[in-house]
Write an enzyme that holds these catalytic residues in place. Structure first.
Site, PDB file in Angstrom:
ATOM      1  N   ASP A  38      10.781  22.651 -11.221  1.00  0.00           N
ATOM      2  CA  ASP A  38      10.078  21.741 -12.128  1.00  0.00           C
ATOM      3  C   ASP A  38      10.068  22.321 -13.533  1.00  0.00           C
ATOM      4  OD1 ASP A  38       9.614  20.342  -9.906  1.00  0.00           O
ATOM      5  OD2 ASP A  38       7.416  20.552  -9.913  1.00  0.00           O
ATOM      6  N   ASP A  54      11.357  20.563 -16.811  1.00  0.00           N
ATOM      7  CA  ASP A  54      10.480  20.308 -17.957  1.00  0.00           C
ATOM      8  C   ASP A  54      11.101  20.809 -19.252  1.00  0.00           C
ATOM      9  OD1 ASP A  54       8.694  19.194 -16.267  1.00  0.00           O
ATOM     10  OD2 ASP A  54       7.306  20.893 -16.217  1.00  0.00           O
ATOM     11  N   GLU A 111      18.676  -3.082   8.657  1.00  0.00           N
ATOM     12  CA  GLU A 111      17.948  -2.342   7.623  1.00  0.00           C
ATOM     13  C   GLU A 111      16.463  -2.385   7.941  1.00  0.00           C
ATOM     14  OE1 GLU A 111      18.816  -4.172   3.882  1.00  0.00           O
ATOM     15  OE2 GLU A 111      20.981  -3.962   4.142  1.00  0.00           O
ATOM     16  N   LYS A 119      12.727  -3.297   7.042  1.00  0.00           N
ATOM     17  CA  LYS A 119      12.102  -4.313   6.196  1.00  0.00           C
ATOM     18  C   LYS A 119      10.914  -3.644   5.499  1.00  0.00           C
ATOM     19  CE  LYS A 119      10.689  -9.128   6.218  1.00  0.00           C
ATOM     20  NZ  LYS A 119       9.424  -9.008   5.504  1.00  0.00           N
ATOM     21  N   ASP A 179       7.795  -3.038   3.163  1.00  0.00           N
ATOM     22  CA  ASP A 179       6.648  -3.872   2.814  1.00  0.00           C
ATOM     23  C   ASP A 179       6.384  -3.778   1.312  1.00  0.00           C
ATOM     24  OD1 ASP A 179       4.578  -5.593   3.262  1.00  0.00           O
ATOM     25  OD2 ASP A 179       3.164  -4.037   3.827  1.00  0.00           O
ATOM     26  N   ARG A 234      10.795 -11.806  -7.889  1.00  0.00           N
ATOM     27  CA  ARG A 234      11.300 -12.912  -7.090  1.00  0.00           C
ATOM     28  C   ARG A 234      10.642 -14.223  -7.508  1.00  0.00           C
ATOM     29  NH1 ARG A 234       9.482 -15.324  -2.335  1.00  0.00           N
ATOM     30  NH2 ARG A 234      11.129 -16.486  -1.296  1.00  0.00           N
ATOM     31  N   GLU A 270      13.850  -3.954  -2.983  1.00  0.00           N
ATOM     32  CA  GLU A 270      12.427  -4.080  -2.707  1.00  0.00           C
ATOM     33  C   GLU A 270      11.647  -3.023  -3.470  1.00  0.00           C
ATOM     34  OE1 GLU A 270      11.895  -6.588  -0.934  1.00  0.00           O
ATOM     35  OE2 GLU A 270       9.886  -6.446  -0.059  1.00  0.00           O
ATOM     36  N   TYR A 277      19.182  -3.274  -1.938  1.00  0.00           N
ATOM     37  CA  TYR A 277      19.896  -3.761  -0.760  1.00  0.00           C
ATOM     38  C   TYR A 277      20.834  -4.923  -1.035  1.00  0.00           C
ATOM     39  CZ  TYR A 277      15.638  -6.690  -0.665  1.00  0.00           C
ATOM     40  OH  TYR A 277      14.597  -7.507  -0.988  1.00  0.00           O
ATOM     41  N   LYS A 317      21.511  -8.353   9.064  1.00  0.00           N
ATOM     42  CA  LYS A 317      22.370  -9.141   8.173  1.00  0.00           C
ATOM     43  C   LYS A 317      23.797  -9.159   8.692  1.00  0.00           C
ATOM     44  CE  LYS A 317      19.588  -7.591   4.276  1.00  0.00           C
ATOM     45  NZ  LYS A 317      19.482  -6.800   3.038  1.00  0.00           N
ATOM     46  N   LYS A 368      10.325  -8.740  13.299  1.00  0.00           N
ATOM     47  CA  LYS A 368       9.082  -8.058  12.927  1.00  0.00           C
ATOM     48  C   LYS A 368       8.595  -7.102  14.019  1.00  0.00           C
ATOM     49  CE  LYS A 368       6.849  -9.455   9.610  1.00  0.00           C
ATOM     50  NZ  LYS A 368       6.416 -10.668   8.965  1.00  0.00           N
ATOM     51  N   CYS A 392     -30.559   9.940   0.265  1.00  0.00           N
ATOM     52  CA  CYS A 392     -29.365  10.550   0.862  1.00  0.00           C
ATOM     53  C   CYS A 392     -29.615  10.774   2.349  1.00  0.00           C
ATOM     54  CB  CYS A 392     -29.060  11.874   0.169  1.00  0.00           C
ATOM     55  SG  CYS A 392     -27.748  12.794   0.999  1.00  0.00           S
ATOM     56  N   CYS A 409     -29.679  14.882   2.900  1.00  0.00           N
ATOM     57  CA  CYS A 409     -30.705  15.771   2.346  1.00  0.00           C
ATOM     58  C   CYS A 409     -31.980  15.033   1.964  1.00  0.00           C
ATOM     59  CB  CYS A 409     -30.160  16.534   1.147  1.00  0.00           C
ATOM     60  SG  CYS A 409     -29.941  15.496  -0.305  1.00  0.00           S
ATOM     61  N   CYS A 422     -25.645  10.556  -4.194  1.00  0.00           N
ATOM     62  CA  CYS A 422     -26.784  11.452  -4.018  1.00  0.00           C
ATOM     63  C   CYS A 422     -26.766  12.391  -5.213  1.00  0.00           C
ATOM     64  CB  CYS A 422     -26.618  12.247  -2.723  1.00  0.00           C
ATOM     65  SG  CYS A 422     -27.696  13.684  -2.649  1.00  0.00           S
ATOM     66  N   CYS A 432     -27.657  19.290  -2.138  1.00  0.00           N
ATOM     67  CA  CYS A 432     -27.341  18.544  -0.919  1.00  0.00           C
ATOM     68  C   CYS A 432     -26.273  19.273  -0.101  1.00  0.00           C
ATOM     69  CB  CYS A 432     -26.843  17.141  -1.277  1.00  0.00           C
ATOM     70  SG  CYS A 432     -26.338  16.203   0.171  1.00  0.00           S
TER      71      CYS A 432
HETATM   72  S1  IVH Z   1      17.220  -9.168   2.262  1.00  0.00           S
HETATM   73  C1  IVH Z   1      18.368 -13.365   1.469  1.00  0.00           C
HETATM   74  N1  IVH Z   1      16.522  -6.742   3.003  1.00  0.00           N
HETATM   75  O1  IVH Z   1      11.514  -9.380   2.931  1.00  0.00           O
HETATM   76  C2  IVH Z   1      17.984 -12.015   1.916  1.00  0.00           C
HETATM   77  N2  IVH Z   1      14.826  -8.267   2.313  1.00  0.00           N
HETATM   78  O2  IVH Z   1      10.570 -11.792   4.261  1.00  0.00           O
HETATM   79  C3  IVH Z   1      16.561 -11.696   1.652  1.00  0.00           C
HETATM   80  N3  IVH Z   1      12.570  -7.318   2.341  1.00  0.00           N
HETATM   81  O3  IVH Z   1      11.877 -11.564   0.214  1.00  0.00           O
HETATM   82  C4  IVH Z   1      16.351 -10.334   1.257  1.00  0.00           C
HETATM   83  N4  IVH Z   1      13.149  -5.313   3.032  1.00  0.00           N
HETATM   84  O4  IVH Z   1      11.193  -9.128  -0.276  1.00  0.00           O
HETATM   85  C5  IVH Z   1      16.104  -7.954   2.555  1.00  0.00           C
HETATM   86  N5  IVH Z   1      16.042  -4.562   3.666  1.00  0.00           N
HETATM   87  C6  IVH Z   1      15.627  -5.768   3.216  1.00  0.00           C
HETATM   88  C7  IVH Z   1      14.275  -6.031   2.954  1.00  0.00           C
HETATM   89  C8  IVH Z   1      13.907  -7.311   2.509  1.00  0.00           C
HETATM   90  C9  IVH Z   1      12.140  -6.097   2.659  1.00  0.00           C
HETATM   91  C10 IVH Z   1      11.688  -8.434   1.904  1.00  0.00           C
HETATM   92  C11 IVH Z   1      12.186  -9.227   0.710  1.00  0.00           C
HETATM   93  C12 IVH Z   1      12.265 -10.649   1.197  1.00  0.00           C
HETATM   94  C13 IVH Z   1      11.296 -10.633   2.329  1.00  0.00           C
HETATM   95  C14 IVH Z   1      11.561 -11.754   3.295  1.00  0.00           C
END
Ligand code: IVH
Length: 685
Positions: free
Chosen positions: A36, A40, A116, A118, A120, A139, A190, A242, A306, A330, A424, A427, A442, A447
């Site tokens: 680091d 820096d 891949e 997914k 969050d 989006r 994402e 992606y 995909k 999911k 508290c 105490c 407190c 305490c």
């Molecule tokens: S592909 C047309 N790949 O999931 C293809 N989406 O529920 C759509 N997401 O809107 C995107 N990880 O925000 C793709 N590896 C991944 C993803 C991914 C998360 C999200 C993305 C999409 C949502 C759909």
């Protein structure tokens, strides 16, 4: 002259290249190859050159990621290709059905899948023109998004410029001919907040009495839409990429090749993506990550499958909402319903009273959950939770489970409302809730709950690092009155320890050794360990860079602290007040008397070369030292002092009644420092 400038320009460009490479190693690969400190130094050098030669500053310099100005609002932008959503599947039967549909559409033509994770988060599109990031769009509703370029630029793993060679490799594949400057390379991915950053953010929000983010996705979405990029930069957003389009078309025959190109172009591509020969492979991938999801540093809610062949993707097309060639599979929700047996109140280090729901034990995703934090009374009110209620509990984004909502249908009428105590619970001391804050605290100085939590923090690996000083031991030490403040640790005798439960001769000796060793920790660790509100590890490091001892920090005024670029008024106030408290001052002197090191030590002296390569010119009278002393100080830190201002001068220190050197500095645009700024710089304040 021109030659010299050219030389500087090249030097600046070289530094940028180096920094970009090290950013890539650190933020994309998680595999830094320099310390680091060395990093820096590179950034410092670049900043210095850019300050001196502002004509060479370009928006894609690593120093320009965070713009200093909040924006007024966001423009909207229509996506050239809509950003679609995905259909969901929840079972093996669903995913096999998807495979059957795809095989039918492919009608015998060969294809494979890419699986891949997914992530969050929220999706975003990045536009590069002539290899430079020109636009980042959320989006939105899929058709129209918001332009959040300034915020996206703060994501450190994201390249602001693309490598020429890697880019030409891509552009040479372009089918249509267009002028090079019109070609847009679009990268989609994402944006997410890593688990740790998410928990930290919510913890801070709970403390500040702000509403909490329900999950990392909301947190990422909310952060991307903040108007001040400086706040965005603190939130540690990241992005997995992606998808790739060039002039709105697929540049590669397969998605997999596109992912490889993205990787070569230094985008962050999820390392767990897998090329799957068929649906069995996909199911195997799903099963593996269903088990492993907790071990990831970010939250995932399933996998995305995909079709790999881009020609088939184009042919299969999309419904109004989602493509036919991809589907989400999911993971089972990590939620369960259970009953709140009780609500208790915990007292933390700062005296904060935190309500905690004690739950009927319930298994969620392989973990037995018995309690869940309710954060503060506002959160209890928002949820409307009572003792005896049935609630929906979720483990998401965070290791700590949380109550999502109450299930009012299951109420029997025997539920009892919960009220935060006025005293508290540990105490019996007075509790106050300052106006505008969500937290009751407190305020008792003695305490034991506060002391115990403070000691845990003090001994933490990242603070004073006292191995073996665990919770059970701290409880005993405090309960028996052996430790009344941090300094008491240093007066513990072996005989004291031997009387404690589960403490043998060997472990007592070891603990005393550890306590002894902690006397010599780096200054920033001590500053961190004191547990001053709003002073996290990073702030402690910054403070230790500006002040070479606790004494110097203790004497700092609020204005002075605020003058440090990374320190805002709230933090400055908190530090200032902490050191005004007589008990705290006494603690410092007791720690000092016990032999705890209070100064920046030899390991930081390396950092003390912070003036290396810098040339100073002094003008006017300094109030706190003679010119000779100032010269010596600069030289000790590796800098040089010149007698006249030239282009090679980096800083002019301006005292009282400055001479013509100041005019010369202004003429040449050399930065000037007041005495105070200079003292700050050399860590003498
Ligand atoms: S592909 C047309 N790949 O999931 C293809 N989406 O529920 C759509 N997401 O809107 C995107 N990880 O925000 C793709 N590896 C991944 C993803 C991914 C998360 C999200 C993305 C999409 C949502 C759909």
């Amino acid at each position: 002259m021109a030659e010299r400038l050219d030389h500087i320009r090249r030097k600046i460009e070289k530094l940028r290249e180096q920094i970009r490479y090290h950013d890539y190693r650190y933020y994309v690969l998680n595999d830094p190859v320099i310390s680091d400190f060395e990093y820096d130094q590179l950034v410092e050098e670049l900043r210095r050159l850019e300050e001196q030669y502002p004509q060479f500053i370009t928006p894609d310099s690593p120093t320009q990621r965070v713009s200093g100005q909040p924006v007024e609002g966001f423009e909207t932008y229509v996506h050239a290709r809509p950003m679609l959503s995905l259909d969901n599947s929840y079972s093996e039967a669903d995913i096999r059905e998807f495979d059957r549909r795809i095989r039918k559409l492919a009608a015998g033509r060969p294809f494979n899948y890419v699986s891949e994770l997914k992530i969050d988060g929220v999706s975003m599109a990045l536009h590069y023109s002539e290899g430079r990031l020109v636009r980042a769009v959320t989006r939105g509703d899929g058709v129209r998004g918001e332009v959040v370029t300034e915020n996206a630029r703060t994501i450190r793993s994201l390249p602001l410029v693309l490598d020429d060679e890697v880019l030409s490799e891509l552009l040479s594949r372009r089918r249509r001919s267009a002028r090079a400057d019109e070609v847009v390379v679009e990268v989609r991915g994402e944006v997410f907040l890593p688990r740790e950053a998410f928990s930290e953010l919510n913890r801070e929000r709970a403390e500040a009495g702000e509403p909490l983010f329900a999950n990392p996705r909301n947190a990422a979405a909310g952060t991307l839409k903040l108007l001040d990029p400086r706040i965005v930069a603190q939130r540690k957003l990241d992005m997995f990429c992606y998808a790739l389009l060039v002039d709105n078309e697929h540049p590669f025959a397969t998605h997999w090749e596109a992912l490889q190109w993205l990787r070569r172009a230094r985008f962050k591509v999820n390392p767990h993506n897998r090329l799957c020969s068929g649906i069995e492979d996909v199911i195997d991938y799903y099963e593996q990550f269903k088990e492993r999801r907790d071990a990831l540093a970010y939250e995932v809610d399933g996998i995305v499958v995909k079709v790999n062949q881009t020609a088939l993707q184009e042919e299969f097309g999309a419904t109004a909402k989602a493509p036919r060639w991809a589907i989400a599979y999911k993971f089972p929700a990590r939620q369960a319903t259970t009953r709140v047996k009780d609500i208790i109140v915990q007292v933390g280090r700062t005296g904060a009273l935190t309500p905690v729901a004690i739950l009927e034990p319930v298994e969620i995703g392989g973990v037995t959950v018995t309690r869940s934090t309710l954060h503060n009374e506002d959160e209890i009110e928002r949820l409307g939770v009572k003792i005896g209620d049935w609630v929906l509990v979720e483990r998401s984004g965070d290791v700590i489970p949380k109550v999502v909502k109450v299930i009012p249908e299951r109420r029997t009428g025997r539920e009892r409302p919960f009220k935060m105590p006025d005293r508290c619970p540990v105490c019996g001391g007075r509790v106050v809730r300052p106006p505008g804050e969500a937290i009751r605290r407190c305020i008792s100085a003695t305490c034991p709950a506060k002391l115990k939590a403070g000691l845990k923090f003090y001994a933490h690996r990242r603070a004073m690092d006292i191995e073996g000083l665990g919770d059970a031991l701290i409880d005993q030490l405090v309960d028996r009155g052996l430790v009344k403040d941090f300094a008491d640790l240093y007066h513990l005798k072996k005989a004291d320890l031997m009387n404690l439960e589960r403490m043998g001769d060997k472990s007592a000796t070891k603990l005393l050794e550890q306590i002894e060793a902690s006397k010599n920790r780096e200054l920033y660790r001590l500053i961190f360990a004191l547990g001053i509100r709003h002073v996290g590890e990073r702030t402690a490091q910054i403070l230790a860079e500006h002040y070479d001892s606790i004494q110097a920090l203790m004497n700092a005024s609020r204005q002075e602290l605020e003058a440090i670029p990374e320190i805002g008024p709230i933090v400055a106030q908190s530090i200032y007040e902490w050191f005004r408290e007589p008990r705290n001052r006494k603690l410092i002197s007791r720690l000092k008397a016990a032999g705890v090191r209070m100064k920046r030590g030899p390991e930081a002296a390396r950092r003390g070369t912070r003036l290396a390569g810098l040339q100073f010119v002094l003008t006017g009278r300094l109030a706190s030292m003679t010119r000779e002393e100032a010269t010596r100080l600069i030289e000790q830190l590796g800098g040089r002092v010149a007698s006249s201002v030239s282009r090679r001068t980096n800083y002019v220190v301006v005292g009282e009644e400055p001479g013509s050197k100041l005019d010369r500095a202004r003429e040449l645009g050399i930065p000037t420092l007041t005495e105070r700024e200079f003292l700050n710089m050399v860590g003498r304040q």
